[in-house]
Scaffold this active site. Structure first.
Site, mmCIF file in Angstrom:
data_model
loop_
_atom_site.group_PDB
_atom_site.id
_atom_site.type_symbol
_atom_site.label_atom_id
_atom_site.label_comp_id
_atom_site.label_asym_id
_atom_site.label_seq_id
_atom_site.Cartn_x
_atom_site.Cartn_y
_atom_site.Cartn_z
ATOM 1 C CE LYS A 61 41.657 41.370 44.379
ATOM 2 N NZ LYS A 61 42.580 40.331 43.857
ATOM 3 N NE ARG A 97 41.911 30.270 47.427
ATOM 4 C CZ ARG A 97 43.060 30.151 46.757
ATOM 5 N NH1 ARG A 97 44.016 29.334 47.185
ATOM 6 N NH2 ARG A 97 43.244 30.836 45.647
HETATM 7 N N1 BES Z 1 38.641 37.740 43.015
HETATM 8 C C1 BES Z 1 40.005 37.384 42.889
HETATM 9 C C2 BES Z 1 40.298 36.650 41.583
HETATM 10 C C3 BES Z 1 40.102 37.412 40.303
HETATM 11 C C4 BES Z 1 41.173 38.014 39.666
HETATM 12 C C5 BES Z 1 38.878 37.457 39.691
HETATM 13 C C6 BES Z 1 40.997 38.675 38.475
HETATM 14 C C7 BES Z 1 38.692 38.126 38.500
HETATM 15 C C8 BES Z 1 39.746 38.727 37.878
HETATM 16 C C9 BES Z 1 40.409 36.463 44.027
HETATM 17 O O1 BES Z 1 39.763 36.657 45.227
HETATM 18 C C10 BES Z 1 41.860 36.676 44.284
HETATM 19 O O2 BES Z 1 42.223 37.738 44.705
HETATM 20 N N2 BES Z 1 42.663 35.645 44.048
HETATM 21 C C11 BES Z 1 44.057 35.710 44.257
HETATM 22 C C12 BES Z 1 44.483 34.430 44.923
HETATM 23 C C13 BES Z 1 45.921 34.427 45.358
HETATM 24 C C14 BES Z 1 46.106 35.382 46.519
HETATM 25 C C15 BES Z 1 46.281 33.017 45.765
HETATM 26 C C16 BES Z 1 44.723 35.839 42.887
HETATM 27 O O3 BES Z 1 44.275 35.187 41.949
HETATM 28 O O4 BES Z 1 45.664 36.609 42.782
HETATM 29 MN MN MN Z 2 40.715 38.133 46.440
#
Ligand code: BES
Ligand code: MN
Ligand code: ZN
Length: 503
Positions: A279, A353
């Site tokens: 990230k 997931r």
């Molecule tokens: N933990 C994150 C989602 C999240 C984002 C929670 C902002 C709280 C605030 C999750 O694991 C994630 O990184 N999701 C990705 C999925 C994508 C790669 C399909 C996302 O939402 O960008």
């Molecule tokens: Mn994630």
């Protein structure tokens, strides 16, 4: 935590908190203030001009303090537009805002309109939730912090009624366990990892009575998870020096038959760096909150046990730290989930997931379930769709979803139903495995829901709660909601168990 008392007699505290609303005059259209002081009469004639001079509006989150008449301080907390029947959540927030605004004071009496026990309970909850503070990691700066209100007396005609004591007891449990969820969320990954998360709940279960309270804990280690084929949890956790765990807390009511049996499954990523799909640095610190679902399901299970509700709960928290190392899962790796499905990990940042898929399959080994609920900070798309204060409900069973939606409303938590459109499912097809872990970007919240749905037996009522937005408050505090972990979903999960008890 703030201690609560009940009274319908004379006020002993030096601080009195009452509500303030506004009402549009039919004559001139001007907004008039209305003092709503519950069962205590105040001299509105004298006070309203003072409040007007101070620019009071009576809007939510406005807390005004003036020198009192019979008490040293008189505090007005805004409840918005004047209404014949005030919503419990309005009272909960107003009590919370006032409690927050009174940090540094030692005690106060709250006299808000409490015509029914549920309103009294909401005020009590608001006080406890609003007086929360997280100062565990302060040393030098601790001296400058105002400590939370020590004691609050809730003034109400209902104080002496049979149900009032029980209402206060329930509110105290909600307050205490919401604080636990918030503490865990606010604790950084340097101090909270899969192992210490398990230790926290293992000792808590012991502390509250263990088997005597109907509670049992078991923890699967990294080695056991690998051996038993939990490919999702293993794949996400293998890049970290802090190995993954699967925590299981079961609650069975003592000496009474369970009226309903639910599985609660919560995403427990103690830190989500994104893994090899790293990230961006800006905002990554908020990913200490990626275990909010796990904290909510575990704490609610303990709360349900302490309320001795006649329901069976199997709570699972798949815990892992999503990190980078030479051992981390690579984009294109194929993993085998618990139960046998193969997944092509196209994006290691879609890790929630993967851990949930394993835990959902495990939870369904209990064949007596009436329903299964997963709670997760699953997608950024959830925040885009519903904002930071509303969580999403997705389901394979409309009736279960409608029931939970109604329950969450009474608990004062903002959820909103979202669809799982079948046409999005194909985007999760993989060229090489049973399924990929990412699909179509548009509607990413629903795509994630459809991924999880593949792990649910079609006939089992299931709810997927994506709490990515509301779990963690990066903005200003409001109502009873502080900055940082909010504790969202706990009240609804407890309320669902309560509703099963009376059905
Ligand atoms: N933990 C994150 C989602 C999240 C984002 C929670 C902002 C709280 C605030 C999750 O694991 C994630 O990184 N999701 C990705 C999925 C994508 C790669 C399909 C996302 O939402 O960008
Ligand atoms: Mn994630
Ligand atoms: Zn995550």
């Amino acid at each position: 935590m703030t201690t609560l008392h009940l009274s319908d007699g004379i006020i002993k505290d030096e601080i009195l908190v009452v509500a303030l609303s506004h009402k549009k005059s039919i004559r001139d259209g001007k907004a008039n203030l209305v003092i709503e002081s519950g069962d205590i009469a105040l001299d509105s004639k004298k006070l309203l001009p003072i409040l007007a001079d101070m620019g009071a509006t009576g809007k939510a989150d406005e807390v005004i303090k003036i020198p009192g008449i019979t008490t040293r301080l008189l505090v007005f907390t805004g409840i918005g537009e004047h209404k014949a029947v005030i919503e419990d959540e309005t009272l909960r927030r107003a009590a919370g805002a006032a409690a927050r605004g009174l940090s540094g004071s030692s005690s106060a009496t709250f006299s808000l309109p409490t015509k029914k026990l549920a309103s009294l309970e909401a005020v009590a909850e608001g006080v406890l939730l609003g007086s929360y503070a997280f100062d565990k990691f302060r040393v030098d700066s601790l001296a400058q912090r105002h400590p939370s209100l020590k004691a609050v007396t809730i003034h109400s005609k209902l104080a002496g009624s049979a149900g009032a004591k029980d209402a206060l007891k329930r509110a105290t449990i909600i307050g205490e366990y919401t604080a636990l969820v918030r503490d865990l969320i606010n604790t950084p990954p340097s101090h909270l990892n899969p192992e210490s998360f398990c230790k926290e709940f293992t000792s808590l279960v012991k502390k509250v009575g263990g088997a005597g309270a109907g509670l049992k804990v078991s923890v699967m280690t990294h080695t056991q998870l690998k051996a038993k084929g939990f490919g999702g949890i293993t794949a996400v956790g293998q890049g970290s020096a802090n190995p993954p765990r699967l925590l299981h807390i079961s609650y069975r009511p003592v000496k009474v038959k369970a009226k309903k049996s639910y599985a609660y499954v919560g995403k427990g990523i103690t830190f989500d760096s994104g893994g090899l799909a790293l990230k961006p640095a800006a905002g990554m610190e908020a990913m200490k909150s990626d275990m909010s679902g796990a904290a909510a399901v575990c704490a609610s299970t303990i709360a349900i046990a302490l309320m001795k509700l006649p329901v069976a709960i199997d709570c699972y928290a798949p815990l892992a730290e999503n990190m980078i190392s030479d051992n981390a899962t690579r984009p294109s790796d194929i993993i085998t989930m618990y139960g046998g499905k193969t997944i092509e990990v196209l994006n290691p940042d879609a890790e929630g997931r993967l851990v949930l898929g394993d835990a959902l399959v495990k939870a369904q080994e209990n064949k007596d379930l009436d329903g299964i609920i997963d709670v997760a900070t699953l997608t950024g798309a959830q925040v885009v769709a519903l904002g930071t204060r509303t969580a999403a409900i997705m389901t394979n069973n409309q009736e279960f979803s409608d029931h939970f939606f109604a329950i969450s409303k009474t608990a004062g938590e903002a959820f909103w139903p979202m669809p799982l459109p079948v046409e999005l499912r194909a985007s999760l097809d993989s060229a090489v495995a049973d399924m990929a872990n990412i699909g179509e970007r548009m509607g990413g919240m629903m795509v994630a829901g459809l991924f999880l749905k593949e792990f649910i037996a079609p006939e089992l009522p299931w709810l997927h709660l994506d709490i990515a937005g509301p779990a963690y408050n990066e903005g200003e505090p409001y109502g009873y909601t502080p900055v940082g972990g909010t504790g969202v979903a706990l009240r609804s999960l407890v309320a669902l168990a309560q509703s099963a008890a009376i059905s």
